[in-house]
Design an enzyme around this catalytic site. Structure first.
Site, PDB file in Angstrom:
ATOM      1  N   SER A 203      39.444  43.090  37.164  1.00 22.27           N
ATOM      2  CA  SER A 203      39.354  41.573  37.593  1.00 22.27           C
ATOM      3  C   SER A 203      39.160  40.498  36.347  1.00 22.27           C
ATOM      4  O   SER A 203      38.241  40.987  35.386  1.00 22.27           O
ATOM      5  CB  SER A 203      38.014  41.820  38.015  1.00 22.27           C
ATOM      6  OG  SER A 203      37.429  40.328  38.674  1.00 22.27           O
ATOM      7  N   ALA A 204      39.799  39.351  36.431  1.00 21.93           N
ATOM      8  CA  ALA A 204      39.675  38.365  35.392  1.00 21.93           C
ATOM      9  C   ALA A 204      38.541  37.769  34.942  1.00 21.93           C
ATOM     10  O   ALA A 204      38.176  37.740  33.802  1.00 21.93           O
ATOM     11  CB  ALA A 204      40.896  37.281  35.877  1.00 21.93           C
ATOM     12  N   HIS A 205      37.653  37.651  36.037  1.00 24.00           N
ATOM     13  CA  HIS A 205      36.507  36.810  35.686  1.00 24.00           C
ATOM     14  C   HIS A 205      35.538  37.816  34.932  1.00 24.00           C
ATOM     15  O   HIS A 205      34.447  37.018  34.570  1.00 24.00           O
ATOM     16  CB  HIS A 205      35.923  36.169  36.872  1.00 24.00           C
ATOM     17  CG  HIS A 205      34.918  37.171  37.939  1.00 24.00           C
ATOM     18  ND1 HIS A 205      33.757  37.132  38.184  1.00 24.00           N
ATOM     19  CD2 HIS A 205      35.518  38.016  38.589  1.00 24.00           C
ATOM     20  CE1 HIS A 205      33.325  37.965  38.656  1.00 24.00           C
ATOM     21  NE2 HIS A 205      34.379  38.416  39.334  1.00 24.00           N
TER      22      HIS A 205
ATOM     23  N   THR B 228      37.528  43.808  44.131  1.00 24.83           N
ATOM     24  CA  THR B 228      37.044  44.153  45.306  1.00 24.83           C
ATOM     25  C   THR B 228      38.598  44.212  46.224  1.00 24.83           C
ATOM     26  O   THR B 228      38.530  45.253  46.846  1.00 24.83           O
ATOM     27  CB  THR B 228      36.202  43.190  46.190  1.00 24.83           C
ATOM     28  OG1 THR B 228      34.974  42.947  45.392  1.00 24.83           O
ATOM     29  CG2 THR B 228      35.886  43.452  47.373  1.00 24.83           C
TER      30      THR B 228
ATOM     31  N   ASN C 290      28.965  49.152  35.577  1.00 25.57           N
ATOM     32  CA  ASN C 290      28.512  47.598  35.506  1.00 25.57           C
ATOM     33  C   ASN C 290      27.192  47.338  35.024  1.00 25.57           C
ATOM     34  O   ASN C 290      26.709  46.589  34.619  1.00 25.57           O
ATOM     35  CB  ASN C 290      29.031  46.986  36.837  1.00 25.57           C
ATOM     36  CG  ASN C 290      28.572  47.539  38.088  1.00 25.57           C
ATOM     37  OD1 ASN C 290      29.203  48.821  38.381  1.00 25.57           O
ATOM     38  ND2 ASN C 290      27.743  47.289  38.985  1.00 25.57           N
TER      39      ASN C 290
ATOM     40  N   THR D 140      50.947  33.955  48.700  1.00 26.57           N
ATOM     41  CA  THR D 140      51.571  33.279  47.685  1.00 26.57           C
ATOM     42  C   THR D 140      50.925  33.520  46.445  1.00 26.57           C
ATOM     43  O   THR D 140      49.559  33.436  46.498  1.00 26.57           O
ATOM     44  CB  THR D 140      51.653  31.872  47.728  1.00 26.57           C
ATOM     45  OG1 THR D 140      52.344  31.470  48.878  1.00 26.57           O
ATOM     46  CG2 THR D 140      52.169  30.833  46.744  1.00 26.57           C
TER      47      THR D 140
ATOM     48  N   CYS E 129      25.988  41.928  42.576  1.00 24.91           N
ATOM     49  CA  CYS E 129      26.103  42.494  44.239  1.00 24.91           C
ATOM     50  C   CYS E 129      24.797  42.681  44.810  1.00 24.91           C
ATOM     51  O   CYS E 129      24.576  42.616  45.987  1.00 24.91           O
ATOM     52  CB  CYS E 129      26.829  43.293  44.476  1.00 24.91           C
ATOM     53  SG  CYS E 129      28.772  42.887  43.901  1.00 24.91           S
TER      54      CYS E 129
HETATM   55  N1  PLP Z   1      33.998  46.779  40.453  1.00 23.60           N
HETATM   56  C1  PLP Z   1      33.040  46.584  39.446  1.00 23.60           C
HETATM   57  C2  PLP Z   1      32.623  47.714  38.410  1.00 23.60           C
HETATM   58  C3  PLP Z   1      32.247  45.327  39.302  1.00 23.60           C
HETATM   59  O1  PLP Z   1      31.570  45.030  38.309  1.00 23.60           O
HETATM   60  C4  PLP Z   1      32.918  44.305  40.095  1.00 23.60           C
HETATM   61  C5  PLP Z   1      31.921  42.969  39.975  1.00 23.60           C
HETATM   62  O2  PLP Z   1      30.829  42.917  40.013  1.00 23.60           O
HETATM   63  C6  PLP Z   1      33.695  44.615  41.206  1.00 23.60           C
HETATM   64  C7  PLP Z   1      34.375  45.770  41.133  1.00 23.60           C
HETATM   65  C8  PLP Z   1      34.295  43.444  41.988  1.00 23.60           C
HETATM   66  O3  PLP Z   1      34.858  42.444  41.397  1.00 23.60           O
HETATM   67  P1  PLP Z   1      35.419  41.049  42.146  1.00 23.60           P
HETATM   68  O4  PLP Z   1      34.390  40.143  41.625  1.00 23.60           O
HETATM   69  O5  PLP Z   1      36.498  40.714  41.139  1.00 23.60           O
HETATM   70  O6  PLP Z   1      35.838  41.369  43.277  1.00 23.60           O
END
Ligand code: PLP
Length: 388
Positions: free
Chosen positions: A193-195, A70, A146, A231, A321
């Site tokens: 994004s790592a997670h 994000t 996603n 940091t 989301c």
């Molecule tokens: N972009 C995509 C395609 C995603 O699937 C997501 C999370 O669902 C994000 C951005 C946002 O990622 P983060 O949770 O690291 O902010």
């Protein structure tokens, strides 16, 4: 519990956990500090940058660490607006809210939508025509969606934009760790994004040639060569790189093939058993881990999720989301689905450590629950509302 919601968040991989714990012990200092403890942390960060750059195919100087995708997406749109404040921006119809909302925030009334076809693939003819007589500040096309897992022609879009000298950004949040990341670093900017690939939550990156001239979103101590103040979370960053390297090795070793076959078999069996169901993105190249289905009309997605949860399966109604809201999925609407159809969409997404048999177990659970729905009294079949 069988966890089939990796597109929302993928549990920490053992390799990432080990790297995180080691780094917390080895590098307790602030990377900006002048003493040797700080210098060791700074050196660890530099090594991590080099490792990520090697995976993406860019210079280590073209990598900054962020709090997640994000922030990386918001930084990108903020940067584009700072460079070309009166211009417009072109984003695909299926972007994540991190791109969509940022675009509308930084370019109010000046966002053009790159359409997708009924499979959910971006229309590059439209883009090519648009670029013939317009010069947007930025074109944004995600690498993999996603909700549906549909792979986007980001390489061709990147080349189209390069030929017209228009900056191209790809949100590769769902691609990284599932597909080979090589070449993503040749985009003007790329977010990850790592997670989503078994790294820790709260760490991500923005990379690409555009980083060198990036207008920072975060101001403060001048870390990361002034591109992103704050940091750095050294342990999380090292864990992120460890997770991504491990995923890349799995892909190279073909570990995804068995999972993709198991997903495909279940997809065929589900469509055969429930002909009124529909697979979103069918016919397009998709991530090997994702299956997005519109269930038959009599059913309600929330009840499916609750029933599947009780049966031991963690799944999603769409993107994390938009779960729990009443809005139809903009991604599925852009593919031509009706709002009522989007309300019956379920998303299943596996991870590297999901046993292939889990897909077949899911199929049996879906068919069992479908039979239960068929015998429910009509008043119990009305859609439920509210969060859960
Ligand atoms: N972009 C995509 C395609 C995603 O699937 C997501 C999370 O669902 C994000 C951005 C946002 O990622 P983060 O949770 O690291 O902010």
């Amino acid at each position: 519990m069988t966890y089939l919601d990796h597109n929302a968040s993928s549990p920490l991989l053992p390799q990432a956990r080990t790297a995180w714990l080691e780094a917390e012990d080895l590098f307790p200092g602030n990377p900006s500090s002048q003493h040797r403890v700080g210098a060791r942390a700074e050196h660890a960060l530099e090594t991590a940058r080099q490792r990520l750059a090697a995976i993406l195919g860019c210079s280590p100087l073209d990598v900054i660490w962020t709090s997640g995708a994000t922030e990386a997406c918001t930084t990108t749109l903020h940067h584009a607006a700072a460079i070309a404040p009166h211009s417009h921006v072109c984003i695909s119809a299926i972007e994540h809210p991190a791109v969509h909302a940022s675009a509308h925030h930084f370019f109010p009334g000046r966002v053009r939508t790159l359409p997708v076809d009924s499979r959910g693939v971006a229309d590059l003819d439209w883009l090519s025509e648009h670029l013939t007589d317009q010069r947007p500040a930025l074109v944004a096309l995600m690498a993999a969606n996603n909700e549906t897992g549909v792979l986007q022609p980001w390489q061709a879009a990147r080349d189209l934009c390069a030929a017209r000298e228009v900056p191209f950004f790809t949100d590769a949040t769902q691609w990284c760790g599932r597909m080979k990341a090589e070449g993503l670093g040749t985009c003007e900017l790329v977010a990850g994004s790592a997670h989503k690939f078994g790294g820790p939550r709260g760490t991500g990156f923005l990379a690409g040639r555009g980083v060198g001239s990036l207008q920072p979103l975060m101001h403060g101590g001048g870390q990361q060569r002034g591109h992103r103040a704050g940091t750095e979370n050294v342990a999380s960053i090292l864990a992120t790189v460890a997770a991504l390297e491990w995923c890349e090795a799995q892909f190279a070793g073909g570990r995804h093939l068995a999972l993709r076959t198991a997903r495909d078999q279940v997809e065929h069996a589900l469509l055969a058993a429930l002909p009124a169901s529909r697979v979103n993105g069918r016919g397009a190249d998709r991530l090997w881990n994702t299956l997005s289905v519109v269930m038959p009309a009599a059913d309600c997605r929330r009840r499916w999720v609750v029933k599947l949860d009780k049966a031991g399966f963690a799944v999603s109604t769409g993107s994390a989301c938009s779960s729990g809201t009443e809005h139809p999925s903009p991604v599925l609407l852009a593919m031509g689905l009706l709002p009522a159809e989007t309300a019956r969409a379920l998303r299943f997404s596996a991870g590297w450590l999901t046993p292939p048999e889990a897909w077949n177990d899911l199929l049996h659970a879906l068919l069992r629950i479908h039979d239960e729905f068929a015998i429910l009294p009509p008043e119990e079949e009305s859609p439920t509302t509210g969060r859960f």
